[in-house]
Design an enzyme around this catalytic site. Structure first.
Site, PDB file in Angstrom:
ATOM      1  N   PHE A 311       0.816  -1.207   0.000  1.00  0.00           N
ATOM      2  CA  PHE A 311       0.000   0.000   0.000  1.00  0.00           C
ATOM      3  C   PHE A 311       0.850   1.257   0.000  1.00  0.00           C
ATOM      4  O   PHE A 311       1.855   1.348   0.724  1.00  0.00           O
ATOM      5  CB  PHE A 311      -0.888   0.049   1.254  1.00  0.00           C
ATOM      6  CG  PHE A 311      -1.892  -1.058   1.352  1.00  0.00           C
ATOM      7  CD1 PHE A 311      -3.151  -0.922   0.806  1.00  0.00           C
ATOM      8  CD2 PHE A 311      -1.570  -2.242   1.987  1.00  0.00           C
ATOM      9  CE1 PHE A 311      -4.080  -1.936   0.895  1.00  0.00           C
ATOM     10  CE2 PHE A 311      -2.485  -3.270   2.088  1.00  0.00           C
ATOM     11  CZ  PHE A 311      -3.749  -3.123   1.540  1.00  0.00           C
ATOM     12  N   ASP A 312       0.439   2.210  -0.808  1.00  0.00           N
ATOM     13  CA  ASP A 312       0.863   3.590  -0.619  1.00  0.00           C
ATOM     14  C   ASP A 312       0.145   4.095   0.635  1.00  0.00           C
ATOM     15  O   ASP A 312      -0.850   3.511   1.068  1.00  0.00           O
ATOM     16  CB  ASP A 312       0.463   4.404  -1.850  1.00  0.00           C
ATOM     17  CG  ASP A 312       0.618   5.897  -1.637  1.00  0.00           C
ATOM     18  OD1 ASP A 312       1.661   6.313  -1.102  1.00  0.00           O
ATOM     19  OD2 ASP A 312      -0.318   6.638  -1.980  1.00  0.00           O
ATOM     20  N   LYS A 313       0.634   5.163   1.219  1.00  0.00           N
ATOM     21  CA  LYS A 313       0.015   5.665   2.450  1.00  0.00           C
ATOM     22  C   LYS A 313      -0.943   6.815   2.180  1.00  0.00           C
ATOM     23  O   LYS A 313      -2.160   6.677   2.326  1.00  0.00           O
ATOM     24  CB  LYS A 313       1.087   6.104   3.452  1.00  0.00           C
ATOM     25  CG  LYS A 313       0.516   6.662   4.746  1.00  0.00           C
ATOM     26  CD  LYS A 313       1.612   6.968   5.746  1.00  0.00           C
ATOM     27  CE  LYS A 313       2.565   8.032   5.239  1.00  0.00           C
ATOM     28  NZ  LYS A 313       1.901   9.325   4.998  1.00  0.00           N
TER      29      LYS A 313
END
Length: 637
Positions: A311-313
């Site tokens: 995941f990107d944040k």
């Protein structure tokens, strides 16, 4: 060619006529009218065999040995041995099976049809004199201003320049909840104005609109084959000639022409050919109906095997906008109002977050006189508010203003900072009155959604961010991430994804579809929290139109269920052929009864696939009621 087209367009009527003739033939048999018996079955066979032979010939012209060729040879053979009733029943069952198969497939494509039917056809274009003119959608240009009233459909992608209203964006996001839209906000073609009247400046029209691209995407996806479908296509290419050879050998070895013809009929792999594509069509259609765009059967197959989610944040695990996450006050109830009054004209994200918080909570700001305001770069602001000296900023500003923090206040400040929040301190007349933690907060219910994904088969959850390690750790630990990696550039994220793939993990990368496009392209499956944006639609394998983690759960569960459904269909198809051939060998199955079982197996796999249309993931035990939103401090990537 005209005759062939006529036959193709009237196949359903031919099927009905064949059924009537077969009934007439049996009436003749039971009444002893031999001439009626024979002539009815012969006529039924000829009429029903015509479209089948035409399809077989068209396939041979492109060097393909089709199922229709097997049936055609079987019918000719039945005529040779004068089994006219068998040939009539076989051809009727084949046509009737095709008819039911087409009808059932049409149901699985209902989501696409409903999307297409929702596409707007006209627009009310605003003229120079203020009037409106109904214009065909093909003649609306970018820059035109269209008027959309209550109950009307948005004909273009654009920006609201006047008016406001409640919009139903279900056709784009899959979410039926009404959304309030105001001037300056974007709207999408195909959405419905539930209440209000708005003027929209067109930014995209026709085939360039988001809605048109969604329709095109899902149509293309349903025509894109999975690995299983490609294998079955190759298998069928060799299987059909093998059945022909087997029938020939049976005829020569057993000297039984009728048995050889029966082998041809029963060996048709109809259920095997239709089983995989109908599952994928139904699965992809379900996704489209629920705001999940999946780009083809191959994506479904690969996504079902994913064991690692990366995941990107910012904008993915978080909402992507700064909000007040925590507040600690020390006596003066007006401190937040003073700060908001000072920050009212500021464009700083932290200042805007304070103003929004005060507005949302209806704290008083009217009647506050702000004078002698002074902005100190890198520290904050100082001003006189209703004859009070107010300082709003960081700890450096507090030190410059001789505002001392006691041990309790210093400890509270440290805790908020360790959570990763940006902190704003408010002092009134030389005394600290508030500590405000401002963060890009975690999306609602993400922790529970991630836990459910693990119960569904995901082995590893990884967060990659360009943010600092303290903030990344604060967010990742709250969400239960298995790995957290901070201070990464886009190319570093790509390198990390490649490393996971080298370790034999099947990786899906979930990002916002813009900043993380290199990683989305590199991963085995790229997933965009798209919100319907063009970039998200075009760059990823799967688009979550509402940017919701519940859609991610739906997509993963749907992929696994679709692949399982496909395998079930293959087992049913192969099992049916095996059953028929074994029954034929032992004398329990004959041509007509075998054809009936064969056509029934096609319907079984189609109806089995139709179960995917209503698929919805089951809530994990204990997940039905999610805990309150956990707010986590985050700085933007």
């Amino acid at each position: 060619m005209t005759f062939q087209r006529w036959i193709q367009h009237h196949t359903n009527q031919i099927t009905g006529i064949t059924a009537g003739l077969i009934i007439l033939g049996f009436i003749g048999r039971f009444t002893g009218q031999t001439w009626l018996d024979t002539s009815a079955f012969i006529l039924a066979s000829i009429i029903a065999a015509t479209p089948i032979i035409i399809r077989a010939w068209e396939a041979l012209r492109v060097k393909t040995i089709s199922i229709e060729l097997l049936v055609s040879i079987a019918v000719i053979g039945a005529f040779v041995i004068r089994e006219f009733d068998e040939s009539a029943i076989v051809t009727f069952l084949f046509l009737f099976g095709t008819f039911l198969e087409e009808k059932t497939l049409a149901r699985t494509r209902k989501s696409i049809k409903s999307l297409t039917e929702m596409a707007p056809t006209t627009a009310q274009v605003l003229q120079a004199d203020g009037s409106t003119e109904e214009t065909d959608i093909d003649f609306v240009d970018e820059g035109d201003v269209v008027l959309v009233k209550t109950g009307a459909q948005m004909p273009v992608d654009g920006k609201i320049i006047s008016g406001s209203g409640y919009l139903n964006e279900a056709s784009v996001t899959g979410e039926s909840k009404l959304v309030t839209k105001h001037p300056g906000e974007l709207v999408y073609s195909g959405t419905m104005v539930d209440n209000g009247a708005i003027q929209v400046e067109a930014t995209k029209v026709g085939d360039d609109t988001t809605f048109a691209k969604i329709i095109e995407l899902v149509e293309d996806a349903q025509d894109t084959k999975s690995h299983v479908e490609k294998f079955i296509d190759r298998f069928s290419t060799y299987y059909t000639p093998a059945v022909l050879i087997l029938a020939l050998l049976v005829g020569i070895f057993f000297r039984d022409f009728k048995l050889a013809i029966t082998v041809l009929v029963l060996g048709c792999p109809g259920a095997l050919v239709i089983g995989a594509p109908v599952s994928n069509v139904a699965g992809i259609g379900n996704g489209a109906k629920n705001g999940v765009l999946i780009k083809g059967g191959e994506v479904v197959d690969t996504f079902s095997k994913v064991d690692t989610l990366v995941f990107d944040k910012t904008g993915t695990l978080t909402k992507g906008k700064t909000e007040v996450a925590s507040i600690q006050t020390y006596g003066d109830d007006h401190a937040l109002s003073y700060a908001a009054a000072m920050e009212h004209e500021s464009d700083h994200p932290l200042g805007r977050a304070i103003v929004n918080y005060v507005t949302d909570h209806a704290l008083p700001t009217t009647g506050l006189a702000v004078t002698t305001i002074n902005t100190i770069k890198g520290q904050g602001m100082v001003a006189e508010v209703n004859d009070h000296h107010v300082a709003v900023g960081n700890q450096t500003l507090m030190n410059a203003e001789n505002v001392a923090l006691n041990n309790d206040q210093q400890q509270k400040l440290t805790v908020i900072q360790h959570q990763g929040s940006s902190t704003v301190l408010v002092a009134v007349d030389g005394r600290l009155q508030a500590i405000i933690g401002i963060a890009d907060v975690i999306r609602d219910g993400v922790k529970e959604d991630l836990r459910q994904l693990k119960t569904m088969g995901i082995k590893r959850l990884v967060m990659l961010t360009g943010d600092n390690a303290l903030t990344a750790q604060a967010v990742g630990s709250q969400l239960g991430m298995d790995e957290i990696h901070a201070n990464l550039l886009p190319e570093d994220k790509v390198t990390f994804v490649k490393q996971l793939q080298k370790e034999n993990h099947t990786v899906a990368f979930v990002g916002d579809g813009i900043n993380d496009s290199p990683s989305i392209a590199t991963a085995d499956i790229g997933i965009a929290m798209g919100g319907g944006t063009d970039v998200a639609v075009e760059t990823s394998d799967i688009v979550l139109m509402q940017s919701s983690f519940s859609e991610l759960i739906h997509a993963y569960g749907l992929a696994k269920r679709t692949v399982r459904n496909t395998r079930e269909n293959i087992i049913i198809a192969i099992g049916t052929v095996a059953f028929l051939l074994i029954g034929l060998i032992f004398g329990y199955i004959y041509m007509a009864s075998g054809m009936f079982v064969h056509e029934a197996s096609i319907l079984v796999v189609v109806f089995n696939a139709m179960r995917l249309i209503s698929y919805a993931p089951k809530a994990t035990a204990g997940m039905e009621e999610k805990t309150k939103t956990i707010k986590s401090p985050i700085m933007n990537n």
